[in-house]
Design a protein around this motif. Structure first.
Motif, mmCIF file in Angstrom:
data_model
loop_
_atom_site.group_PDB
_atom_site.id
_atom_site.type_symbol
_atom_site.label_atom_id
_atom_site.label_comp_id
_atom_site.label_asym_id
_atom_site.label_seq_id
_atom_site.Cartn_x
_atom_site.Cartn_y
_atom_site.Cartn_z
ATOM 1 N N UNK A 1 0.807 -1.227 0.000
ATOM 2 C CA UNK A 1 0.000 0.000 0.000
ATOM 3 C C UNK A 1 0.839 1.276 0.000
ATOM 4 N N UNK A 2 2.014 1.246 0.607
ATOM 5 C CA UNK A 2 2.841 2.446 0.705
ATOM 6 C C UNK A 2 4.311 2.062 0.636
ATOM 7 N N UNK A 3 5.082 2.803 -0.145
ATOM 8 C CA UNK A 3 6.502 2.538 -0.301
ATOM 9 C C UNK A 3 7.268 3.851 -0.350
ATOM 10 N N UNK A 4 8.583 3.754 -0.184
ATOM 11 C CA UNK A 4 9.464 4.905 -0.389
ATOM 12 C C UNK A 4 9.841 4.952 -1.866
ATOM 13 N N UNK A 5 10.140 6.125 -2.358
ATOM 14 C CA UNK A 5 10.465 6.274 -3.781
ATOM 15 C C UNK A 5 11.675 5.433 -4.178
ATOM 16 N N UNK A 6 12.580 5.165 -3.238
ATOM 17 C CA UNK A 6 13.774 4.378 -3.556
ATOM 18 C C UNK A 6 13.466 2.903 -3.769
ATOM 19 N N UNK A 7 12.231 2.495 -3.540
ATOM 20 C CA UNK A 7 11.863 1.080 -3.713
ATOM 21 C C UNK A 7 11.531 0.730 -5.150
ATOM 22 N N UNK A 8 11.564 1.710 -6.051
ATOM 23 C CA UNK A 8 11.040 1.487 -7.402
ATOM 24 C C UNK A 8 12.076 1.742 -8.485
ATOM 25 N N UNK A 9 12.229 0.761 -9.338
ATOM 26 C CA UNK A 9 13.022 0.937 -10.554
ATOM 27 C C UNK A 9 12.129 0.965 -11.786
ATOM 28 N N UNK A 10 11.022 0.241 -11.743
ATOM 29 C CA UNK A 10 10.103 0.157 -12.878
ATOM 30 C C UNK A 10 8.726 0.632 -12.431
ATOM 31 N N UNK A 11 8.351 1.830 -12.863
ATOM 32 C CA UNK A 11 7.066 2.405 -12.462
ATOM 33 C C UNK A 11 5.915 1.953 -13.358
ATOM 34 N N UNK A 12 6.226 1.197 -14.399
ATOM 35 C CA UNK A 12 5.165 0.772 -15.306
ATOM 36 C C UNK A 12 4.166 -0.165 -14.618
ATOM 37 N N UNK A 13 4.551 -0.735 -13.482
ATOM 38 C CA UNK A 13 3.637 -1.617 -12.753
ATOM 39 C C UNK A 13 2.412 -0.867 -12.237
ATOM 40 N N UNK A 14 2.499 0.458 -12.191
ATOM 41 C CA UNK A 14 1.377 1.261 -11.677
ATOM 42 C C UNK A 14 0.458 1.747 -12.798
ATOM 43 N N UNK A 15 0.673 1.290 -14.014
ATOM 44 C CA UNK A 15 -0.168 1.728 -15.131
ATOM 45 C C UNK A 15 -1.643 1.494 -14.812
#
Length: 423
Positions: free
Chosen positions: A155-169
């Motif tokens: 439900x909630x993450x820090x911005x440093x947890x993401x390399x691929x943002x396409x999962x949120x499409x």
């Protein structure tokens, strides 16, 4: 027994290792080269700093970003943002050429030992080192607002947890923050098909201006100097005079580390952001809960009334806090014994980046409260590497480190400093 163990293989760790190896020291460097840049920054991001201010540092100055870009056939020039991917490849190129082979194992524990330290890896191996350099970057120190801390990563993450943002499409994502990480993350989310919203305490988004040309004539340059941290005399002083920052009172240094070069977006991002990302500015996060699979945020508005917004996910682009208590790889008694700076939990470092525990050195974010905001950027690696290695070589010529008796009762940072000084 090695002369030095460097823990971390990002820009600071690689630069220190390059200087130590060139000085003839026997060293081991641990970590996955450029890991945070490779795995913890969204694909599509650009480097905010100017390319000429983003060099890793070897003593001869041969392995520069400019040389790498020339070899690879692309330009890295002032005023043109550089893709994070290109900078990451530069760091890997530097590692192959300027430092001994990087040991990619994870260090899990550093303890005091006879004549120095014992460094243990995740597979149970242990090596001895007379000095240790902690160059772990920012990942151990992520700052997440308390209301989000217990929601769980689904439900909630820090911005440093993401390399691929396409999962949120196709999903609705609220981004918390007003700095470059927040603004660029929100923009990339929109460009990759998500529905982002920015929420920030700031009443407006601040943007850096287009960089001044480097060749401006003597008078204009004197009026507004350009440095690796931006234009203006204040930025120039932070960039060029970290030693002077270190001479200031502790409370002043803490204030500078906390407030200098505050949240702002890169000039080249502004148009992309403004046409795609709605924002709730002047809104403070008060509470968060999960309801029917979505995150419900309670916000305090500028007039102190409250409102509620919902999202499928929340990304906290809320920065990092230098805090020794979060550095679990340091043995707890050793961690408690290190003198900290003022009211914070960052180590108080001498001019050679050495802590109150002889032979234990810190770089990057953990050194920012001692030396100022340049240590939050790649630019600070050049100031750090040569001075730290010179201090470590001096330590090796000096007296032995005292061992901390075991078992050890907790000590205050002040008492610990006195107990650990050389006899």
């Amino acid at each position: 027994m090695y002369d030095m163990a460097v823990i971390g293989a990002g820009p600071y760790g690689l630069s220190v290792a390059a200087h130590a190896a060139a000085a003839g020291m026997s060293i081991r460097i641990f970590g996955r080269s450029m890991e945070s840049w490779r795995d913890h920054m969204p694909s599509g991001m650009f480097l905010k700093s100017e390319p000429w201010a983003s060099n890793l540092c070897d003593p001869a100055g041969r392995h520069t970003l400019g040389r790498f870009s020339a070899e690879r056939g692309f330009e890295a020039v002032h005023g043109s943002p550089l893709p994070i991917g290109a900078f990451t490849e530069y760091g890997l190129w530097f590692a192959r050429r300027a430092v001994p082979e990087v040991d990619e194992r994870t260090v899990t524990l550093v303890t005091s030992a006879e004549n120095g330290f014992a460094v243990r890896t995740a597979d149970g191996d242990s090596i001895g080192a007379r000095t240790v350099v902690v160059a772990v970057g920012v990942l151990p120190f992520v700052r997440v607002p308390q209301p989000l801390a217990d929601l769980g990563p689904e439900h909630a993450t820090h911005s440093s947890a993401h390399h691929d943002l396409s999962a949120f499409r196709g999903r609705e994502v609220t981004v918390i923050g007003a700095g470059q990480a927040a603004l660029e993350t929100a923009t990339l989310l929109a460009e990759q098909g998500a529905r982002p919203r920015l929420v920030a305490r700031a009443d407006r988004v601040r943007w850096n201006t287009v960089p001044l040309p480097l060749d401006r004539g003597a008078l204009r340059s004197a009026r507004t100097p350009i440095s690796g941290l931006g234009s203006g005399w204040t930025s120039w002083a932070y960039a060029q005079l970290p030693w002077a920052v270190r001479t200031l009172p502790a409370t002043t240094r803490e204030h500078i580390a906390r407030t200098a070069l505050g949240p702002a977006g890169a000039w080249w991002l502004k148009e992309r952001y403004e046409r795609q990302v709605p924002a709730l500015l002047g809104h403070r996060l008060h509470g968060a809960e999960v309801h029917d699979g979505r995150v419900r945020l309670t916000l305090v508005e500028p007039d102190t009334t409250t409102s509620v917004v919902e999202a499928d996910h929340v990304i906290a682009a809320t920065g990092f806090t230098p805090d020794l208590d979060r550095l679990a790889l340091l043995d707890a008694p050793l961690r408690r014994a290190i003198t900290t700076l003022g009211a914070g939990r960052a180590p108080d470092l001498n001019a050679g980046f050495e802590s109150s525990w002889p032979g234990l050195f810190f770089t990057g974010l953990l050194s920012a409260p001692s030396f100022g905001p340049s240590m939050r950027f790649v630019y600070g690696a050049t100031y750090t590497a040569g001075r730290l290695v010179a201090a470590a070589r001096g330590r090796l010529r000096g007296r032995r480190t005292q061992l901390l008796p075991r078992p050890a009762a907790p000590v205050s940072s002040v008492d610990g400093a006195a107990a650990l000084r050389e006899g």
